[in-house]
Design an enzyme around this catalytic site. Structure first.
Site, PDB file in Angstrom:
ATOM      1  N   HIS A 128      -5.555   4.340   6.220  1.00 38.10           N
ATOM      2  CA  HIS A 128      -4.938   5.439   5.466  1.00 38.10           C
ATOM      3  C   HIS A 128      -3.466   5.643   5.820  1.00 38.10           C
ATOM      4  O   HIS A 128      -2.927   6.729   5.620  1.00 38.10           O
ATOM      5  CB  HIS A 128      -5.708   6.750   5.653  1.00 38.10           C
ATOM      6  CG  HIS A 128      -7.049   6.743   4.986  1.00 38.10           C
ATOM      7  ND1 HIS A 128      -7.207   6.437   3.659  1.00 38.10           N
ATOM      8  CD2 HIS A 128      -8.291   6.996   5.483  1.00 38.10           C
ATOM      9  CE1 HIS A 128      -8.497   6.506   3.355  1.00 38.10           C
ATOM     10  NE2 HIS A 128      -9.172   6.831   4.430  1.00 38.10           N
ATOM     11  N   ASP A 160       0.856  -1.191   0.000  1.00 42.04           N
ATOM     12  CA  ASP A 160       0.000   0.000   0.000  1.00 42.04           C
ATOM     13  C   ASP A 160       0.890   1.238   0.000  1.00 42.04           C
ATOM     14  O   ASP A 160       1.856   1.320   0.772  1.00 42.04           O
ATOM     15  CB  ASP A 160      -0.929   0.046   1.214  1.00 42.04           C
ATOM     16  CG  ASP A 160      -1.868   1.244   1.133  1.00 42.04           C
ATOM     17  OD1 ASP A 160      -2.886   1.140   0.434  1.00 42.04           O
ATOM     18  OD2 ASP A 160      -1.565   2.281   1.755  1.00 42.04           O
ATOM     19  N   GLU A 205       1.090   5.558   0.107  1.00 39.42           N
ATOM     20  CA  GLU A 205       0.478   6.864   0.330  1.00 39.42           C
ATOM     21  C   GLU A 205       1.221   7.846  -0.571  1.00 39.42           C
ATOM     22  O   GLU A 205       2.454   7.789  -0.668  1.00 39.42           O
ATOM     23  CB  GLU A 205       0.570   7.294   1.797  1.00 39.42           C
ATOM     24  CG  GLU A 205      -0.047   6.305   2.775  1.00 39.42           C
ATOM     25  CD  GLU A 205      -1.522   6.057   2.527  1.00 39.42           C
ATOM     26  OE1 GLU A 205      -2.192   6.947   1.961  1.00 39.42           O
ATOM     27  OE2 GLU A 205      -2.019   4.971   2.891  1.00 39.42           O
ATOM     28  N   ASP A 243      -3.011  -0.178   5.975  1.00 40.75           N
ATOM     29  CA  ASP A 243      -3.814  -0.595   4.824  1.00 40.75           C
ATOM     30  C   ASP A 243      -3.264  -1.865   4.197  1.00 40.75           C
ATOM     31  O   ASP A 243      -4.023  -2.711   3.705  1.00 40.75           O
ATOM     32  CB  ASP A 243      -3.848   0.528   3.785  1.00 40.75           C
ATOM     33  CG  ASP A 243      -4.800   1.654   4.185  1.00 40.75           C
ATOM     34  OD1 ASP A 243      -5.500   1.490   5.197  1.00 40.75           O
ATOM     35  OD2 ASP A 243      -4.831   2.686   3.496  1.00 40.75           O
TER      36      ASP A 243
END
Length: 626
Positions: free
Chosen positions: A237, A97, A99, A242
């Site tokens: 998040h 994951d 960001e 995640d």
């Protein structure tokens, strides 16, 4: 085949290109494919003779160590796919994951990488690292979403230092992510920029797996899936949080796959990369060609191997739109189109308005065969009233009429809500919903709507033409923006019914009020009837601007503002044609541009063009330069 990355480059050109085609196809088919399927990729008409097809494929691939023929299954596969022929319990995954600073991949846009290694359904090692983005600033919106602040990443290493360690962590394992196209796009961009070669790992997407394994679920966001399965939402998040949720969801989906009889990794990947209709996407356009497409608005033309035009489409961002065709979630008709596409030509324009106009013009002139099968946009609906009818009705239609006296309001995207609102308006005002011309007579028996009081039944003279016309005027006034009187009446009627404890009646008034309020909210300018649009739209950058003159809703003129005299020419055209277009009947060829302009006005964003509204035939040329 050195030029294809496969041995045997001394073969004839046909053998080279054919083998390359089969190699690329089998890269996405780790479980293999039989000879009839392979020969169907190369030659048309041979499929009717399976023995001939098998002999041709064997002659082409026999002796090449990159290809293996499985006698038990009678299928060909790539030798490199053997590492994927493992049971799911022993398969190795890396669940990722990211960001990022936004929704588009670019240099230094990753701000955190979180990942879990898995063996079968077991989570093992983790990777977690904050990354300093290019520019060193985390946007305020991203901070609000992820809690990652600019201070937190100030001392973090840049992606150039983080990615080598992550590449070692992921290795050759299958990459897994929720909405994997997003994470893969960012990683692939940085792989190409930093290492000079894209991310080559096989990919699984837990979002796509949710669609396949849990079709009854309407919403499949990561946190909603985790909540559905009773998993912890801690760390939402953030990269590692995640990634953990996606890994736990993958464990559940692996168990589901095994219960469905998919027990090997290569078979899971093979099933995963089929479209919704079970058809695999056959790709002939290299990924690097799509990655090189511009982000600008424009039209794209898809051509087959001979160069024949197959399909024309439009996009606000060409690269994103074209790449969406090459995913496993496309429908069967789209998969059929893509199987024939070998070249994609793009033409950039100044704004989405010009994109839509160019697309319509090219489709009209070139008539691509697949444009009859595929639709690139949701249909636009118009509210219509034929004011020349003695007893007009409020209608919903996807087509505009060229007849004089027909009022059009819209466009509205999505039928269900607007249709409900139109029915409510007709019912409240007692307007008829039946089609055709009426021949009122006292002997006519009204339809069920008339008998229920939902229509004033002009068909049997229950209301005369003048009183009916007053109701039509109220409908027109509402649609033009004078919404207060009718909404006020409904609100008072609702409150009075509730006070008198007539709760069913109050609920009916409340439903009508909600439907009409929805209609008001769905139009930014309800008073702007399409045929009453008089304006000039200026698109493009300061040194490359274009003026689009719209008179009585029709696109009357388009002129490039590349000369000092151009603005004056536009002003003179408006002065000379403003009144003429009011009297001029709408022509059939003007309807499509009218719809495009009306839809653009409804959907546009502030950066897509400037609108100058005309209240008369006078336009100051200086207004076009500002």
């Amino acid at each position: 085949m050195e030029e294809a990355g496969i041995p045997g480059g001394n073969q004839r050109h046909f053998g080279v290109s054919a083998k390359q085609k089969l190699y690329q196809f089998l890269c996405s088919r780790p479980a293999g494919a039989d000879s009839s399927e392979l020969i169907g990729l190369l030659l048309s008409g041979v499929g009717s003779d399976p023995e001939l097809g098998a002999r041709l494929v064997r002659h082409l691939l026999d002796g090449d160590p990159n290809f293996i023929f499985d006698i038990d299954t009678a299928q060909w596969r790539l030798a490199q796919s053997d590492r994927l022929r493992v049971e799911l319990d022993q398969a190795e995954f890396t669940v990722v994951d990211l960001e990022t600073t936004g929704g588009r991949a670019g240099p230094g846009t990753i701000i955190e990488i979180g990942a879990y290694r898995m063996v079968g359904k077991r989570l093992t090692e983790t990777f977690s690292q904050l990354v300093r983005p290019q520019g060193g600033v985390v946007p305020r919106f991203i901070t609000g979403l992820t809690s990652i602040t600019t201070e937190m990443i100030r001392e973090a290493p840049p992606i150039e230092e983080v990615l080598p360690a992550f590449r070692e962590f992921i290795g050759e394992r299958v990459m897994v992510a929720h909405n994997a196209a997003f994470d893969f796009g960012f990683l692939d961009f940085e792989y190409r920029r930093i290492f000079g070669i894209g991310l080559a790992n096989p990919v699984l997407c837990t979002l796509r797996m949710a669609r396949r394994f849990m079709p009854s679920l309407k919403r499949r966001r990561l946190d909603l899936l985790a909540n559905h399965f009773g998993l912890s939402l801690e760390g939402r998040h953030r990269g590692l949080g995640d990634a953990r949720m996606a890994a736990e969801i993958l464990s559940i989906f692996l168990e589901m796959a095994q219960r469905m009889g998919i027990t090997r990794l290569d078979r899971l990947l093979d099933d995963h990369h089929r479209g919704l209709a079970g058809r695999r996407i056959e790709r002939h356009v290299p990924p690097e060609e799509i990655a090189a497409l511009p982000h600008a608005p424009g039209v794209y033309l898809m051509r087959n191997e001979r160069g024949d035009l197959l399909y024309i489409g439009k996009a606000r961002r060409l690269r994103e739109r074209v790449s969406s065709y090459f995913t496993a979630s496309v429908k069967a008709k789209t998969a059929e189109l893509i199987s024939h596409v070998y070249k994609i030509e793009t033409r950039t324009t100044r704004s989405p308005l010009e994109v839509a106009l160019d697309e319509a013009r090219l489709i009209r002139e070139l008539k691509p065969p697949y444009n009859r099968m595929l639709k690139s946009a949701a249909p636009a609906y118009f509210i219509k009233l034929d004011m020349m009818d003695e007893f007009p009705r409020v209608m919903l239609s996807t087509k505009m009429s060229a007849r004089r006296g027909v009022m059009h309001l819209g466009p509205f995207i999505g039928r269900r809500g607007i249709e409900h609102s139109v029915r409510a308006l007709s019912r409240i005002l007692g307007l008829r919903t039946c089609g055709g011309k009426l021949a009122p007579s006292g002997e006519v028996s009204p339809c069920i709507y008339g008998q229920m009081g939902h229509c004033t039944a002009p068909c049997n003279l229950s209301i005369d033409e003048e009183k009916y016309a007053e109701r039509v005027r109220r409908a027109v006034g509402f649609l033009r923006g004078r919404t207060g009187p009718l909404l006020g009446e409904l609100a008072r009627a609702r409150d009075q019914a509730a006070a008198a404890m007539r709760f069913e009646e109050a609920a009916r008034f409340r439903s009508h009020l909600e439907a009409l309020t929805t209609l008001v909210h769905r139009a930014t300018r309800l008073s702007e009837v399409v045929t009453e649009n008089n304006l000039v739209i200026v698109t493009g950058a300061a040194d490359d601007r274009r003026a689009h003159v719209v008179l009585s809703g029709r696109l009357a003129m388009t002129l490039l503002l590349d000369r000092d005299e151009a603005a004056r020419e536009v002003a003179e055209f408006v002065a000379g044609n403003y009144e003429r277009y009011k009297l001029k009947a709408v022509e059939r060829g003007e309807l499509e541009p009218m719809t495009i302009v009306a839809r653009w006005l409804r959907e546009r964003t502030p950066d897509e063009g400037r609108v100058i509204h005309l209240s008369g035939p006078h336009l100051d040329p200086r207004a076009l330069a500002n």
